[in-house]
Write an enzyme that holds these catalytic residues in place. Structure first.
Site, PDB file in Angstrom:
ATOM      1  N   ASP A 331      50.649  41.988  52.590  1.00  0.00           N
ATOM      2  CA  ASP A 331      50.721  41.615  53.802  1.00  0.00           C
ATOM      3  C   ASP A 331      51.615  42.411  54.445  1.00  0.00           C
ATOM      4  OD1 ASP A 331      51.134  39.673  55.988  1.00  0.00           O
ATOM      5  OD2 ASP A 331      52.814  38.875  55.259  1.00  0.00           O
ATOM      6  N   ASP A 531      54.962  37.530  51.927  1.00  0.00           N
ATOM      7  CA  ASP A 531      56.416  37.120  51.963  1.00  0.00           C
ATOM      8  C   ASP A 531      56.489  35.179  51.892  1.00  0.00           C
ATOM      9  OD1 ASP A 531      55.476  36.547  54.407  1.00  0.00           O
ATOM     10  OD2 ASP A 531      57.301  37.508  55.402  1.00  0.00           O
ATOM     11  N   ASP A 535      51.163  32.662  54.770  1.00  0.00           N
ATOM     12  CA  ASP A 535      50.338  33.418  54.082  1.00  0.00           C
ATOM     13  C   ASP A 535      49.566  32.439  52.744  1.00  0.00           C
ATOM     14  OD1 ASP A 535      51.984  36.087  54.147  1.00  0.00           O
ATOM     15  OD2 ASP A 535      52.441  34.681  52.810  1.00  0.00           O
TER      16      ASP A 535
HETATM   17  P1  ADP Z   1      51.939  39.579  59.236  1.00  0.00           P
HETATM   18  O1  ADP Z   1      50.332  39.595  59.133  1.00  0.00           O
HETATM   19  O2  ADP Z   1      52.265  41.034  59.803  1.00  0.00           O
HETATM   20  O3  ADP Z   1      52.534  39.052  58.307  1.00  0.00           O
HETATM   21  P2  ADP Z   1      51.716  37.271  61.086  1.00  0.00           P
HETATM   22  O4  ADP Z   1      50.229  36.923  60.405  1.00  0.00           O
HETATM   23  O5  ADP Z   1      52.840  36.230  60.537  1.00  0.00           O
HETATM   24  O6  ADP Z   1      51.991  38.676  60.684  1.00  0.00           O
HETATM   25  O7  ADP Z   1      51.496  37.198  62.790  1.00  0.00           O
HETATM   26  C1  ADP Z   1      50.846  38.150  63.374  1.00  0.00           C
HETATM   27  C2  ADP Z   1      51.192  38.259  64.785  1.00  0.00           C
HETATM   28  O8  ADP Z   1      51.192  36.999  65.396  1.00  0.00           O
HETATM   29  C3  ADP Z   1      52.732  38.957  64.916  1.00  0.00           C
HETATM   30  O9  ADP Z   1      52.640  40.175  64.804  1.00  0.00           O
HETATM   31  C4  ADP Z   1      53.208  38.207  66.208  1.00  0.00           C
HETATM   32  O10 ADP Z   1      52.559  38.932  67.205  1.00  0.00           O
HETATM   33  C5  ADP Z   1      52.520  37.069  66.298  1.00  0.00           C
HETATM   34  N1  ADP Z   1      53.373  36.011  65.669  1.00  0.00           N
HETATM   35  C6  ADP Z   1      53.326  35.088  64.795  1.00  0.00           C
HETATM   36  N2  ADP Z   1      54.301  34.290  64.766  1.00  0.00           N
HETATM   37  C7  ADP Z   1      54.978  34.553  65.813  1.00  0.00           C
HETATM   38  C8  ADP Z   1      56.270  33.908  66.266  1.00  0.00           C
HETATM   39  N3  ADP Z   1      56.946  32.801  65.815  1.00  0.00           N
HETATM   40  N4  ADP Z   1      56.739  34.412  67.462  1.00  0.00           N
HETATM   41  C9  ADP Z   1      56.224  35.298  68.128  1.00  0.00           C
HETATM   42  N5  ADP Z   1      55.018  36.063  67.575  1.00  0.00           N
HETATM   43  C10 ADP Z   1      54.486  35.692  66.515  1.00  0.00           C
HETATM   44 MG    MG Z   2      53.556  37.619  57.268  1.00  0.00          MG
END
Ligand code: ADP
Ligand code: MG
Length: 634
Positions: A331, A531, A535
């Site tokens: 991730d 993390d 996920d």
């Molecule tokens: P990653 O795959 O990098 O761990 P996430 O799946 O957690 O990221 O989130 C993907 C995208 O969704 C983030 O880059 C953001 O744009 C948006 N996002 C997710 N959760 C939030 C939140 N709580 N506030 C704002 N944007 C969010």
């Molecule tokens: Mg994440």
């Protein structure tokens, strides 16, 4: 030494003394010349002493064998031991029968002690269990109580040198914490007012007042201790192999022994007692104790060794999975990058910059997503959480909430805006774009950017050096951001703008790719490192789910198979290294034990090895395997 072990030791000593007596008694009919009657008396006395010694030292083995037979599980090591020794008594080899049992028990005792030793050293390494908490009463007086009795929301005081007994938030004081026992990390961690604090750390310098956030049973320290204690639950393929092996092996060996005893006398006119003796010797040699003992012990030691580095492996099956990992999927946010975003620009549309940031921070006030934490930090003011209602987190997209009961706020990425049906526009600035919609209207965006962890590039190189074939990064972030990070770190493959469900689909695809043409099982294992924030589905889907930076994240500790207590990605290669070493030791033990066994079995069948040699070989091999197993700890 435990009580049970002391008892076994006493039995061994008593039986050993009696064995010496048996050996000292004059032997054989007619040893006293013409007095045939006296000879018979000596023999029977020898027999009685030997029988008593046999039952003292081997009574429990006989009992277990009988119990297993009654349960229909005939062929196990107890059965082998009983058949061989009862047979030895039947052909008049009393001392040998006692000796076989005696050494078998010594072997078992050594095994027991080795297991206990590694268990102890694991728990002392994980010396995190707090003994007490200093509870502060409302009048300011302090009382020393058991951590179990402290309620959520109580105020506790932790003095320098004491262990933090419960999870909580610092309300007064500043200090640095030693987290070595939890993370294997030697650098102290600084905390001050409003910082979250985790049970099991040691307070180094200042006096801390903490408001507790969980009961003892729910605190990090209990969860970790639970995990360590139950870490030998999952059985590895190797252990299953040993169980299967014993199931087939024992009857085959028994059959071979019967043939060995019967065929030469029946068809070649050889002497019955000689061949029965050889068959019994053959049985004693065949006892697979060394394998049965040392394989699980090696895994246990490996898991213990890993926990010293702040790597918790939930079972030997996962240790095996780690050792076989072929493709590692990461991730991005919080795993390869720090997950502490800096706000680099605030571009409002209709409202002021301050108002845009305030709306975003308010909406995010309950989220534990790294983006949420960063936005709250950028806002910097205390948030009155009663202003926020109807919070809904949309994984991989963002969040929605109602502020002050009237304003509907959406904070998230392009996908979220499209979902809400709110027009948005791109930004010329590089970084992750967080759009804000206020009552269905576009209010502007905030540009934030993350930095890669300092050890991330080295971690990827270390994985390659460990022989990992492919590294993949999956992220919900924008294409440009994801691809930048991947190329900076030297990651082989990258997929961006994924929702949690897309990540699972990607995992399925990678899994399919790993299978060789036309086969349903893949050879290597697919590991996922995250993390732990949104996920959980992917962690579950992977052969080995690794959660990092799990210190304090309950969800991650529960969903993952391997838990890295701190967030240093170098630990992944370390974990794989430890697993590979453990598996190497397991294989060494298996081949060494089987090799020696087969060699002595052949000697036994040829009449070259006697029962004494058989016993020494068995205990010796078991002991060497145990010693070798303990190497996995270091
Ligand atoms: P990653 O795959 O990098 O761990 P996430 O799946 O957690 O990221 O989130 C993907 C995208 O969704 C983030 O880059 C953001 O744009 C948006 N996002 C997710 N959760 C939030 C939140 N709580 N506030 C704002 N944007 C969010
Ligand atoms: Mg994440």
């Amino acid at each position: 030494m435990e009580k049970k072990q002391k008892y076994t030791l006493t039995r061994i000593i008593v039986a050993a003394v009696m064995l010496a007596v048996v050996l000292a008694l004059p032997s054989g009919v007619g040893a006293t010349g013409a007095a045939g009657v006296a000879g018979a008396w000596w023999i029977s006395r020898k027999l009685w002493v030997a029988l008593a010694a046999y039952l003292i030292v081997g009574g429990d083995v006989v009992g277990k064998a009988i119990k297993n037979i009654l349960h229909g599980e005939i062929f196990d090591e107890n059965f082998l031991m009983v058949v061989a020794t009862v047979g030895a008594i039947a052909i008049g080899e009393y001392p040998e029968a006692v000796a076989v049992m005696l050494f078998y028990q010594i072997g078992e005792l050594l095994e027991d002690m080795a297991v206990e030793k590694s268990r102890k050293s694991i728990s002392s390494l994980m010396d995190i269990r707090p003994d007490y908490a200093n509870l502060e009463a409302e009048d300011g007086s302090m009382q020393r109580v058991a951590p179990e009795s402290v309620a959520i929301g109580s105020t506790i005081v932790v003095k320098p040198g004491e262990k933090v007994p419960l999870d909580g938030v610092v309300i007064e004081g500043r200090s640095s914490l030693n987290t070595t026992a939890l993370t294997g990390e030697s650098l102290p961690r600084d905390v001050s007012k409003d910082d979250k604090i985790i049970s099991g750390c040691i307070n180094l310098s200042g006096l801390l007042k903490i408001r507790t956030a969980s009961t003892f049973g729910e605190s990090t320290v209990s969860k970790i201790l639970d995990l360590v204690q139950n870490s030998d639950n999952g059985k590895s393929g190797k252990e299953k192999f040993i169980t299967r092996f014993a199931k087939w092996y024992t009857p085959i060996v028994c059959g071979a022994a019967v043939l060995l005893a019967v065929i030469p006398p029946l068809f070649f006119g050889a002497e019955w007692t000689e061949w029965i003796r050889r068959a019994l010797t053959f049985l004693v040699i065949s006892c697979p104790c060394a394998l049965v003992i040392s394989v699980p012990l090696s895994f246990f030691a490996g898991i213990g060794g890993a926990s010293r580095h702040g790597i918790l492996i939930k079972g030997s099956n996962y240790l095996e999975g780690l050792a076989n990992s072929d493709v590692i999927v990461f991730d991005k946010t919080g795993t390869l990058t720090k997950g502490t975003f800096e706000v680099t620009a605030v571009h409002p549309q209709v409202i002021s910059e301050a108002r845009l940031l305030e709306m975003a921070a308010l909406a995010e006030s309950f989220s534990s997503h790294p983006i949420a934490i960063s936005l709250r930090k950028a806002y910097g003011k205390v948030i009155d959480s009663s202003r926020i209602t109807e919070v809904e987190e949309i994984a991989g997209c963002g969040i929605s909430a109602t502020v002050d009961g009237t304003d509907k706020v959406y904070v998230g990425n392009d996908k979220l805006m499209d979902k809400v049906g709110c027009g948005w526009h791109q930004c010329h600035k590089e970084g992750t774009l967080i759009h804000v919609a206020l009552n269905q209207e576009y209010a502007g965006h905030i540009v934030i950017s993350d930095v890669v962890k300092p050890q991330a590039a080295e971690a990827i190189r270390a994985l390659k050096a460990e022989g990992v074939r492919k590294t993949v990064m999956l992220t919900g972030d924008r294409k440009a951001v994801g691809e930048n990070v991947a190329s900076e770190l030297g990651i082989d493959e990258v997929r961006t703008e994924l929702l949690p469900a897309d990540k699972v689909a990607e995992m399925r695809r990678l899994c399919g790719e790993m299978k060789p043409e036309g086969e349903s099982e893949s050879k290597g294992a697919l590991a996922f490192v995250g993390d732990g924030i949104n996920d959980a589905p992917v962690l579950k889907y992977a052969d080995v789910g690794i959660a990092m930076g799990a210190l304090g994240s309950d969800a991650a500790i529960e969903a993952a198979d391997v838990v890295l207590m701190d967030d240093n990605p170098l630990k992944i290669a370390k974990a794989i290294g430890i697993s590979r070493k453990t598996l190497k030791i397991v294989n060494e033990n298996i081949w060494f034990a089987i090799g020696v066994k087969v060699a002595i079995m052949i000697l036994g069948a040829l009449g070259i090895a006697n029962m004494w040699l058989a016993v020494f070989a068995d205990v010796g091999v078991a002991l060497l395997c145990i010693l070798n197993s303990l190497r996995a700890m270091r």
